[in-house]
Enzyme design. Structure first.
Site, PDB file in Angstrom:
ATOM      1  CG  ASP A 136      -1.879   1.397   1.329  1.00 32.55           C
ATOM      2  OD1 ASP A 136      -2.618   1.176   0.598  1.00 32.55           O
ATOM      3  OD2 ASP A 136      -1.739   1.957   2.169  1.00 32.55           O
ATOM      4  CD  GLU A 162      -2.245   2.011  -3.706  1.00 37.18           C
ATOM      5  OE1 GLU A 162      -3.287   2.758  -3.992  1.00 37.18           O
ATOM      6  OE2 GLU A 162      -1.499   2.012  -2.721  1.00 37.18           O
TER       7      GLU A 162
END
Ligand code: GLC
Ligand code: GLC
Length: 642
Positions: A286, A328
């Site tokens: 993330d 990501e």
């Protein structure tokens, strides 16, 4: 300094000093073998990042201890999985791969109940399940779980660690790989490290970026973006307890970790191995672009961020090699590809394809899509894209302004147009989206909405207009067809498989009101799934056409581990590519982004050799003698030799 010699010397010293007696003989041997293969790389990276510190050896030793602990706590079954994956490292390139992302509590009651949904997932053909963060996090707004208070504790509402392990096992039994979030750029302000920092503990204050006054923050701020300008201006939050400014790239309660401190790297490695040992097969990194801060830069995509991720990857190779990383990085396309490497992130979201599919739907033109994919689609053959049409977040128009300029498109103006188009402010638009993160200083924004609502289904249903509905269904088939065939793991967002529309109820919830992304985080209930069984419903049609594509994909190995060539087209509405395998199979995909029929020259079929040809989606034959290829509105064609 001779790195090779020093690395050997250090490893020997460390091994002499650590206690591996808890391991079986075979495990000890295996662990040592893996260290001998991967420690040199880890050592070089660690020195590059932390070598200037007098205490680096202490942290290195601590790190190897942590790897040994992670390895010893790994279950027998997962160690077998490690072996299996090492023997078949490109498992994620198989044509069977099909992903889904969902929030546990939006698809089930909790983790136990989610086990009961496995048959549903299997009926769709899912082999990869990304569960949005399910860890302990603050009550109320927790950024959908992306503010983690304890990586080792499952959010009480969802169940327990035991439930999660049981779910991972049950999924594994059914051939579904569990994907978990590795939220490592920040913790919540309720994490024990943050709590200690608030109480003034200097050791833990060094886990974050904390400043007594605005002097340094202001210097950094010159070059920083604002990610959530709707909730707070700037990148820092004043903390009254510690009486300090804290670096918070996202929400106020998400405190950025300080990776210039090796204690943070080691601490997070230990949390990462804990997650790996729960039984997940991929970790989604993330917000990875933000993990390294360097004064005078944008503090995104820094060289050291790559080094850190490679170091984490080496740690996995040593302790839990079945687990791969998924990047990501929702950033400039040239930066996105830099994270993709067998030794960094084996998988990556493809935000450029995602954004440009929507761009081509809005403009009915494919030149930007074609040019951009010709420039950026090709990645290491050991890695793969995760192709999606939307996720739980907003859509940002992350195309390359230089590529756009070559086509006479002004990036800034065009983004403005796309925002207008997808928020329904543009006359004639079919889309129903919601603006997100509007920046009062420069007018920038991003777009939220479910796949079906952005593709026009919401408008069609509202106006009870059959043609609008038909067009929306065709657009959905078109973009789904592309993510299922262009090369990579197709990733569906739960609910899109039956074309769920935007859910505006978030506006009634105090903790969600400011975050429009909730409009596209829709609960998938049994009732909705049942309603989609009604053959007259639009959801049924979405589901049927998708099922057909999935079925076809699973029977066409050339849509798995094979190459992609993006073709140039004389027709401005058509996007086409071939997939070709090393064994000589070829598939030609032709996609019409216009609501009008298109004709293209039959020479395109030459990519496949002498006909006749078979078009798989309509299940029709195309004669080789034909003058041109005729595509109906928004038609997708997957053609091979007959
Ligand atoms: C990621 C997530 C997003 C979250 C942010 C901060 O980009 O996808 O939902 O807000 O990181 O963790
Ligand atoms: C930005 C960030 C991305 C994050 C998203 C949250 O696009 O680059 O990492 O997920 O904002 O909406």
């Amino acid at each position: 300094m001779n790195l090779e010699i020093e690395s050997k010397r250090s490893l020997k010293r460390i091994l002499d000093s650590i206690d591996l007696t808890a391991l079986t003989k075979a495990d000890k041997l295996l662990f040592e073998q893996r260290l001998h293969s991967h420690f040199p790389k880890l050592f070089a990276l660690y020195l590059e990042i932390y070598g200037h510190r007098y205490d680096v050896y202490f942290y290195l030793q601590e790190l190897v201890n942590c790897l040994a602990k992670g390895f010893s706590e790994r279950s027998r079954a997962l160690k077998l999985k490690d072996k299996k994956r090492l023997a078949d490292p490109l498992w994620y390139k198989n044509e069977n791969m099909l992903g889904m992302a969902c929030y546990v509590d939006l698809i089930a009651q909790d983790l136990q109940d989610l086990q009961a949904k496995i048959p549903y997932l299997k009926s769709l053909g899912i082999t990869y399940l990304h569960l949005m963060p399910l860890y302990d996090s603050p009550k109320g707004d927790s950024d959908g779980g992306y503010a983690v208070s304890d990586y080792r504790k499952v959010n009480e509402k969802l169940g327990t660690t035991k439930d999660l392990i049981a779910l991972a096992k049950a999924l594994n039994k059914e051939g579904i790989s569990l994907v978990l979030d590795f939220v490592f750029n920040h913790t919540s302000d309720e994490h024990k490290w943050a709590m200690a920092a608030k109480q003034g503990d200097p050791e833990f204050q060094e886990f974050y970026y904390m400043f007594d006054d605005r002097t340094i923050p202001d210097q950094y701020e010159h070059n920083l973006r604002e990610i959530f300008p709707q909730v707070r201006r700037g990148n820092y939050t004043w903390n009254e307890d510690a009486k300090k400014w804290v670096w918070t790239t996202f929400n106020n309660f998400q405190w950025d970790l300080n990776y210039s401190n090796p204690a943070v790297f080691n601490g997070i490695t230990s949390e990462m191995l804990f997650l790996a040992n729960l039984g997940c097969e991929a970790l989604r990194l993330d917000a990875l672009a933000f993990i390294w801060k360097e004064m005078g830069t944008t503090c995104e995509n820094q060289d050291k961020a790559h080094k850190l991720i490679q170091a984490f990857n080496s740690c996995l190779q040593i302790s839990a090699p079945a687990v791969v990383f998924k990047s990501e990085a929702i950033v400039h396309p040239d930066e996105v590809v830099k994270y993709i490497d067998a030794e960094e992130c084996q998988l990556s979201y493809n935000p450029l394809l995602m954004a440009l599919l929507w761009n081509s739907l809005a403009t009915r033109k494919t030149n930007l899509l074609t040019q951009s994919m010709q420039k950026s689609f090709s990645i290491s053959p050991k890695c793969t894209w995760v192709n999606y049409v939307r996720c739980h977040d907003d859509i940002g128009w992350t195309f390359d302004d230089e590529v756009a300029a070559q086509l006479g498109i002004n990036g800034q103006d065009h983004r403005h147009f796309l925002n207008q188009f997808y928020t329904g402010r543009f006359e004639g638009s079919f889309a129903k989206g919601v603006a997100f993160g509007e920046n009062p200083s420069n007018g920038d924004c991003r777009v939220c909405g479910s796949m079906a609502s952005l593709a026009g289904l919401e408008q069609g249903i509202e106006l009870e207009d059959q043609t609008l509905i038909e067009n929306a269904l065709a657009r959905i088939q078109l973009i789904n067809g592309i993510i299922l065939s262009i090369g990579g793991i197709p990733l569906l967002y739960s609910g899109d498989e039956i074309g769920l529309l935007n859910d505006y109820n978030y506006r009634l919830d105090e903790s969600k009101l400011h975050d429009a992304r909730w409009v596209n985080r829709i609960a998938l209930t049994e009732q909705l799934i049942d309603e989609a069984k009604n053959p007259k419903s639009a959801s049924n049609k979405v589901s049927k056409q998708l099922q057909n594509l999935i079925e076809l994909r699973k029977n066409l190995p050339v849509l798995g581990d094979a190459n992609t060539q993006i073709l140039s087209n004389e027709n401005p509405h058509v996007f086409s590519y071939t997939r070709y395998s090393d064994t000589g199979e070829v598939l030609l995909a032709i996609n019409n982004f216009s609501e009008h029929p298109q004709l293209i020259g039959s020479q395109i079929l030459g990519q496949l050799g002498e006909g006749p040809y078979h078009e798989h989606i309509s299940n029709e034959t195309i004669a080789s003698t034909q003058n041109g290829v005729q595509l109906s509105a928004y038609q997708v064609m997957w053609i091979t030799l007959k």
